[in-house]
Scaffold this active site. Structure first.
Site, short mmCIF file in Angstrom:
data_model
loop_
_atom_site.label_atom_id
_atom_site.label_comp_id
_atom_site.label_asym_id
_atom_site.label_seq_id
_atom_site.Cartn_x
_atom_site.Cartn_y
_atom_site.Cartn_z
CG HIS A 111 -1.92 0.97 1.39
ND1 HIS A 111 -1.67 2.28 1.74
CD2 HIS A 111 -3.25 0.88 1.22
CE1 HIS A 111 -2.82 2.95 1.78
NE2 HIS A 111 -3.80 2.13 1.47
CG ASP A 160 0.51 -2.45 6.13
OD1 ASP A 160 -0.48 -2.63 6.87
OD2 ASP A 160 0.48 -1.73 5.11
CD GLN A 169 -6.95 -4.52 4.04
OE1 GLN A 169 -7.88 -5.29 4.31
NE2 GLN A 169 -7.15 -3.26 3.72
CE LYS A 220 -7.37 -0.09 6.25
NZ LYS A 220 -8.07 0.24 5.02
CB CYS A 265 -3.49 3.23 -1.63
SG CYS A 265 -4.59 4.58 -1.31
N1 PMP Z 1 -1.80 -0.72 4.57
C1 PMP Z 1 -2.76 -1.48 4.04
C2 PMP Z 1 -2.42 -2.87 3.59
C3 PMP Z 1 -4.06 -0.98 3.92
O1 PMP Z 1 -5.02 -1.75 3.40
C4 PMP Z 1 -4.34 0.32 4.37
C5 PMP Z 1 -5.73 0.91 4.24
N2 PMP Z 1 -6.31 0.73 2.97
C6 PMP Z 1 -3.31 1.06 4.93
C7 PMP Z 1 -2.05 0.52 5.00
C8 PMP Z 1 -3.54 2.44 5.44
O2 PMP Z 1 -4.40 2.42 6.54
P1 PMP Z 1 -5.03 3.75 7.11
O3 PMP Z 1 -5.61 4.48 5.93
O4 PMP Z 1 -6.07 3.27 8.06
O5 PMP Z 1 -3.95 4.52 7.76
#
Ligand code: PMP
Length: 404
Positions: free
Chosen positions: A120, A197, A200, A223, A361
């Site tokens: 991401h 990270d 997910q 999430k 993203c």
């Molecule tokens: N890493 C991953 C794998 C994600 O799916 C996301 C959210 N889509 C993020 C980082 C960023 O998370 P946040 O927007 O809650 O900071």
């Protein structure tokens, strides 16, 4: 699992969108909130709203206790000690915190940080900023066509120059579950720390940081069935103790004078200013809700949904799934012929089905597959096979309209 009973905990799942019962398949972006979460936040604001850590009055003590209990709950959820858990705004904030503070202390010119091709943006850009600042090099582990990491390449990339491996546990775009145990083992064999990270991961897989022996881990409350604006960075205490502060301000100090400021111990060293008290309480309520159901039951339910969705989506002629990893979670990215994902998303929305469209993203991942974006259906345990059927029907209808 009594899904109908569980769904009653989520009022939004009983609403309609564009005149149709909502099918919510955008759980990868954010999950819906059970009443236990919204009520915990409401109770805080209505009955003991107060600032934490510096009040002797009853409400402040109550709020402080709830905030620190929330830390204990969230830490316990991943089998960490409370002092190893820093509350942040979310995963993005957690990774930025680590990139800044770890970078400042440990990254020097010519050092290397390893990420992967499926990250991401929030696990890419903070490391790019760090590398730019420290004149370090960012290395990227490639993936195969199925969306799986090339572990041989990873092994080859590890060297004496490697200072950190920062990799996603589960891909937010393809659902791939990465072999994190192997990653940690190989990195540790070279004394390289690993940050996962887990944005997910923690809502789908029981994660035990001690058993994994992971050094740092970032995740988001929203999430995890909790509110937005709150998340966490886990760090082994032996690491956190070595790291300098991220931001300066109230709450992160022991003493301040104009000559010298002594910083607080972790985790408060990294929590400058009034924290998101309601957010932490809400996040803990979400975690308790999940613990109440049981992550083993959640995993089993989601595995059945994943297999069913895979079978049904694969049966649609002209639909291409992006990322077909064997080891995967309930997240599916797909493209339909030459149609733009946004058109597919809009046509599904008209039928009350919420999916996300675009690059999610993960622009470098889109480049890897030579596509501008995908439509992504990301499921949760509260989804049903009937909803998967609604998605399949919806896609078929959308395909007919797009062919005209
Ligand atoms: N890493 C991953 C794998 C994600 O799916 C996301 C959210 N889509 C993020 C980082 C960023 O998370 P946040 O927007 O809650 O900071």
């Amino acid at each position: 699992m009594d899904i109908e009973k569980i769904r009653l905990d989520f009022p939004i799942l009983h609403t309609t969108v564009n005149g149709k019962p909502l099918v919510y398949f955008d759980n990868g972006a954010t999950t819906q909130k059970p009443l236990a979460v919204t009520r915990a936040i409401e109770t805080y604001y209505n009955t003991y709203n107060s600032n934490v850590h510096r009040g002797v009055h009853t409400l402040s003590q109550k709020a402080t206790m709830a905030y620190e209990e929330a830390r204990t709950t969230v830490a316990g959820f991943i089998n960490a000690q409370p002092e190893e858990l820093i509350f942040t705004k979310g995963t993005t904030d957690a990774i930025n915190l680590l990139a800044y503070t770890f970078g400042k202390k440990f990254i020097k010119e010519g050092d290397e940080i390893i990420i992967s091709a499926m990250e991401h943006h929030s696990n890419i850009v903070p490391w790019q900023l760090c590398c730019e600042e420290r004149k370090a090099v960012l290395k990227v582990v490639p993936i195969n066509e199925n969306g799986e990491l090339l572990m041989d390449e990873f092994e080859r990339m590890l060297s004496d120059k490697t200072k950190l491996v920062a990799i996603t546990y589960v891909s937010n775009t393809m659902g791939t579950i990465n072999p994190v145990r192997d990653i940690i083992r190989l990195a540790h064999a070279r004394k390289v720390p690993v940050m996962l990270d887990a944005a997910q991961a923690v809502q789908h897989i029981a994660v035990d940081v001690k058993e994994l022996d992971v050094d740092f881990m970032a995740f988001s409350g929203h999430k995890l069935y909790g509110p937005t604006g709150i998340g966490a960075l886990y760090g082994k205490l032996s690491w956190l103790e070595q790291l300098p502060p991220y931001q300066g301000g109230g709450d992160m100090i022991k003493t301040v004078s104009f000559d010298k400021t002594v910083y607080a111990d972790p985790p408060l060293r990294f929590e400058a200013g009034t924290p998101n008290i309601a957010g932490a309480i809400g996040m803990a309520a979400g975690v308790k809700y999940i613990i109440g159901i049981g992550l083993d039951k959640i995993a089993t339910t989601e595995r059945i949904l994943t297999e069913y969705a895979l079978e049904r989506l694969s049966s649609i002629d002209g639909l291409r799934l992006i990322g077909m990893a064997e080891h995967r979670g309930p997240t599916f990215s797909f493209v339909i012929g030459n149609s733009h994902p946004t058109d597919v998303g809009e046509l599904l929305d008209q039928q009350g089905i919420a999916v996300r469209t675009g690059h999610h993203c993960t622009q470098p991942l889109m480049d890897r597959y030579c596509i501008p974006g995908t439509a992504r259906a990301s499921l949760s345990f509260y989804n049903t096979p009937e909803e998967i059927e609604r998605l399949v029907d919806g896609i078929n209808k959308a395909m007919k309209l797009l062919k005209r």
